[in-house]
Design a protein around this motif. Structure first.
Motif, PDB file in Angstrom:
ATOM      1  N   ASP A   3      29.035 -15.638  27.623  1.00 56.96           N
ATOM      2  CA  ASP A   3      29.309 -16.298  26.349  1.00 56.96           C
ATOM      3  C   ASP A   3      28.674 -15.517  25.196  1.00 56.96           C
ATOM      4  OD1 ASP A   3      28.483 -18.314  24.116  1.00 56.96           O
ATOM      5  OD2 ASP A   3      30.037 -19.342  25.284  1.00 56.96           O
ATOM      6  N   PRO A   4      29.445 -15.194  24.152  1.00 56.49           N
ATOM      7  CA  PRO A   4      28.896 -14.414  23.037  1.00 56.49           C
ATOM      8  C   PRO A   4      27.743 -15.115  22.310  1.00 56.49           C
ATOM      9  CG  PRO A   4      31.253 -14.854  22.702  1.00 56.49           C
ATOM     10  CD  PRO A   4      30.861 -15.454  24.008  1.00 56.49           C
ATOM     11  N   THR A   5      27.771 -16.443  22.254  1.00 55.51           N
ATOM     12  CA  THR A   5      26.674 -17.176  21.605  1.00 55.51           C
ATOM     13  C   THR A   5      25.392 -16.999  22.404  1.00 55.51           C
ATOM     14  OG1 THR A   5      28.220 -18.794  20.698  1.00 55.51           O
ATOM     15  CG2 THR A   5      25.900 -19.444  20.813  1.00 55.51           C
ATOM     16  N   ARG A   6      25.495 -17.050  23.711  1.00 58.58           N
ATOM     17  CA  ARG A   6      24.295 -16.882  24.548  1.00 58.58           C
ATOM     18  C   ARG A   6      23.738 -15.477  24.430  1.00 58.58           C
ATOM     19  NH1 ARG A   6      27.351 -19.980  29.043  1.00 58.58           N
ATOM     20  NH2 ARG A   6      27.236 -22.046  28.126  1.00 58.58           N
ATOM     21  N   ARG A   7      24.628 -14.500  24.375  1.00 62.19           N
ATOM     22  CA  ARG A   7      24.151 -13.119  24.188  1.00 62.19           C
ATOM     23  C   ARG A   7      23.465 -12.984  22.835  1.00 62.19           C
ATOM     24  NH1 ARG A   7      29.301 -11.889  26.349  1.00 62.19           N
ATOM     25  NH2 ARG A   7      29.996 -11.194  24.300  1.00 62.19           N
ATOM     26  N   ALA A   8      24.011 -13.622  21.814  1.00 64.46           N
ATOM     27  CA  ALA A   8      23.399 -13.564  20.479  1.00 64.46           C
ATOM     28  C   ALA A   8      22.029 -14.244  20.475  1.00 64.46           C
ATOM     29  CB  ALA A   8      24.324 -14.208  19.444  1.00 64.46           C
ATOM     30  N   ILE A   9      21.904 -15.327  21.207  1.00 63.65           N
ATOM     31  CA  ILE A   9      20.595 -16.001  21.311  1.00 63.65           C
ATOM     32  C   ILE A   9      19.599 -15.075  21.996  1.00 63.65           C
ATOM     33  CG2 ILE A   9      19.348 -17.897  22.437  1.00 63.65           C
ATOM     34  CD1 ILE A   9      21.865 -19.646  21.924  1.00 63.65           C
ATOM     35  N   LEU A  10      20.017 -14.431  23.080  1.00 62.23           N
ATOM     36  CA  LEU A  10      19.123 -13.489  23.767  1.00 62.23           C
ATOM     37  C   LEU A  10      18.722 -12.352  22.827  1.00 62.23           C
ATOM     38  CD1 LEU A  10      20.791 -13.287  27.295  1.00 62.23           C
ATOM     39  CD2 LEU A  10      18.698 -14.507  26.651  1.00 62.23           C
ATOM     40  N   ASP A  11      19.680 -11.844  22.059  1.00 66.26           N
ATOM     41  CA  ASP A  11      19.365 -10.791  21.079  1.00 66.26           C
ATOM     42  C   ASP A  11      18.338 -11.285  20.077  1.00 66.26           C
ATOM     43  OD1 ASP A  11      21.073  -8.976  22.259  1.00 66.26           O
ATOM     44  OD2 ASP A  11      22.720  -9.333  20.839  1.00 66.26           O
ATOM     45  N   ARG A  12      18.501 -12.499  19.610  1.00 73.33           N
ATOM     46  CA  ARG A  12      17.566 -13.069  18.626  1.00 73.33           C
ATOM     47  C   ARG A  12      16.164 -13.177  19.226  1.00 73.33           C
ATOM     48  NH1 ARG A  12      13.696 -14.668  17.135  1.00 73.33           N
ATOM     49  NH2 ARG A  12      13.143 -16.253  15.641  1.00 73.33           N
ATOM     50  N   LEU A  13      16.078 -13.551  20.481  1.00 75.28           N
ATOM     51  CA  LEU A  13      14.777 -13.757  21.119  1.00 75.28           C
ATOM     52  C   LEU A  13      14.083 -12.458  21.522  1.00 75.28           C
ATOM     53  CD1 LEU A  13      15.554 -16.939  23.233  1.00 75.28           C
ATOM     54  CD2 LEU A  13      14.266 -16.782  21.081  1.00 75.28           C
ATOM     55  N   ARG A  14      14.784 -11.337  21.414  1.00 77.63           N
ATOM     56  CA  ARG A  14      14.121 -10.049  21.706  1.00 77.63           C
ATOM     57  C   ARG A  14      12.965  -9.794  20.757  1.00 77.63           C
ATOM     58  NH1 ARG A  14      18.380  -5.301  22.139  1.00 77.63           N
ATOM     59  NH2 ARG A  14      18.989  -6.252  20.194  1.00 77.63           N
ATOM     60  N   SER A  15      13.071 -10.286  19.534  1.00 76.25           N
ATOM     61  CA  SER A  15      12.012 -10.041  18.549  1.00 76.25           C
ATOM     62  C   SER A  15      10.857 -11.029  18.669  1.00 76.25           C
ATOM     63  CB  SER A  15      12.585 -10.078  17.128  1.00 76.25           C
ATOM     64  OG  SER A  15      13.126 -11.356  16.852  1.00 76.25           O
ATOM     65  N   GLY A  16      10.951 -11.970  19.609  1.00 69.28           N
ATOM     66  CA  GLY A  16       9.855 -12.914  19.814  1.00 69.28           C
ATOM     67  C   GLY A  16      10.357 -14.335  19.944  1.00 69.28           C
ATOM     68  N   GLY A  17       9.459 -15.207  20.336  1.00 71.99           N
ATOM     69  CA  GLY A  17       9.808 -16.607  20.534  1.00 71.99           C
ATOM     70  C   GLY A  17      10.162 -17.298  19.230  1.00 71.99           C
ATOM     71  N   ALA A  18      10.941 -18.371  19.362  1.00 76.33           N
ATOM     72  CA  ALA A  18      11.357 -19.121  18.184  1.00 76.33           C
ATOM     73  C   ALA A  18      11.678 -20.557  18.582  1.00 76.33           C
ATOM     74  CB  ALA A  18      12.585 -18.480  17.554  1.00 76.33           C
ATOM     75  N   PRO A  19      11.439 -21.497  17.660  1.00 78.93           N
ATOM     76  CA  PRO A  19      11.822 -22.887  17.928  1.00 78.93           C
ATOM     77  C   PRO A  19      13.339 -23.055  17.807  1.00 78.93           C
ATOM     78  CG  PRO A  19      10.809 -22.701  15.761  1.00 78.93           C
ATOM     79  CD  PRO A  19      10.722 -21.346  16.399  1.00 78.93           C
ATOM     80  N   VAL A  20      13.837 -24.130  18.382  1.00 73.88           N
ATOM     81  CA  VAL A  20      15.277 -24.398  18.387  1.00 73.88           C
ATOM     82  C   VAL A  20      15.844 -24.402  16.970  1.00 73.88           C
ATOM     83  CG1 VAL A  20      17.058 -26.059  19.040  1.00 73.88           C
ATOM     84  CG2 VAL A  20      15.075 -25.751  20.496  1.00 73.88           C
ATOM     85  N   ALA A  21      15.150 -25.036  16.054  1.00 74.76           N
ATOM     86  CA  ALA A  21      15.663 -25.131  14.680  1.00 74.76           C
ATOM     87  C   ALA A  21      15.862 -23.749  14.061  1.00 74.76           C
ATOM     88  CB  ALA A  21      14.717 -25.963  13.813  1.00 74.76           C
ATOM     89  N   GLU A  22      14.932 -22.855  14.306  1.00 71.37           N
ATOM     90  CA  GLU A  22      15.030 -21.498  13.761  1.00 71.37           C
ATOM     91  C   GLU A  22      16.174 -20.717  14.419  1.00 71.37           C
ATOM     92  OE1 GLU A  22      12.244 -17.597  13.902  1.00 71.37           O
ATOM     93  OE2 GLU A  22      11.237 -19.471  13.340  1.00 71.37           O
ATOM     94  N   ILE A  23      16.318 -20.897  15.719  1.00 76.43           N
ATOM     95  CA  ILE A  23      17.415 -20.229  16.424  1.00 76.43           C
ATOM     96  C   ILE A  23      18.753 -20.772  15.915  1.00 76.43           C
ATOM     97  CG2 ILE A  23      18.529 -19.892  18.669  1.00 76.43           C
ATOM     98  CD1 ILE A  23      15.661 -20.116  19.896  1.00 76.43           C
ATOM     99  N   ALA A  24      18.850 -22.099  15.795  1.00 75.04           N
ATOM    100  CA  ALA A  24      20.096 -22.741  15.369  1.00 75.04           C
ATOM    101  C   ALA A  24      20.483 -22.348  13.944  1.00 75.04           C
ATOM    102  CB  ALA A  24      19.967 -24.256  15.487  1.00 75.04           C
ATOM    103  N   ALA A  25      19.494 -22.031  13.109  1.00 78.09           N
ATOM    104  CA  ALA A  25      19.789 -21.670  11.715  1.00 78.09           C
ATOM    105  C   ALA A  25      20.637 -20.409  11.629  1.00 78.09           C
ATOM    106  CB  ALA A  25      18.485 -21.489  10.940  1.00 78.09           C
ATOM    107  N   GLY A  26      20.613 -19.588  12.640  1.00 74.83           N
ATOM    108  CA  GLY A  26      21.384 -18.354  12.627  1.00 74.83           C
ATOM    109  C   GLY A  26      22.814 -18.508  13.128  1.00 74.83           C
TER     110      GLY A  26
END
Length: 126
Positions: A3-26
């Motif tokens: 799923d492209p959304t899941r890959r994008a989430i993994l890409d986002r988390l490469r730079s470090g941990g984040a709360p759900v709200a911060e991840i969802a904002a993207g």
């Protein structure tokens, strides 16, 4: 991972941990939809969840990705070998290196998807 959304989430988390709200904002989807994607990633052990007060911090878990990399790498070797075999075949069929052109090679091969000029004439006569 498909799923492209899941890959994008993994890409986002490469730079470090984040709360759900911060991840969802993207993303252009609801926070609950992002949470569902995170749950799938957590079940696949690609992310880990850490509670910090009321927040859940998600972090990338890269170890399982090593297995994916090894699996993909085996296909890269397969495709490199298949392409080298195709190159050798085309070079033998053309009588030398670099002589095979897609137009000449495809039109002159029996059973080719492209019709030869003679077969085009026959179709026109029908």
């Amino acid at each position: 991972m498909s799923d492209p959304t899941r890959r994008a989430i993994l890409d986002r988390l490469r730079s470090g941990g984040a709360p759900v709200a911060e991840i969802a904002a993207g993303f252009r989807m609801s926070r609950p939809a992002v949470s569902k994607h995170l749950r799938v990633l957590r079940q696949a052990r690609l992310v880990r969840e850490q509670r910090s007060g009321r927040q859940r911090i998600y972090r990338l878990e890269p170890a399982p990705l090593e297995g994916v990399l090894k699996w993909i790498e085996s296909y890269r070797v397969f495709w490199q070998q298949a392409l080298m075999n195709l190159k050798r075949h085309l070079e033998r069929a053309s009588g030398g290196e670099g002589d095979a052109t897609p137009e000449r090679g495809a039109a002159e091969r029996p059973g080719s998807a492209e019709p030869t000029r003679a077969s085009e004439r026959r179709r026109g006569d029908e």
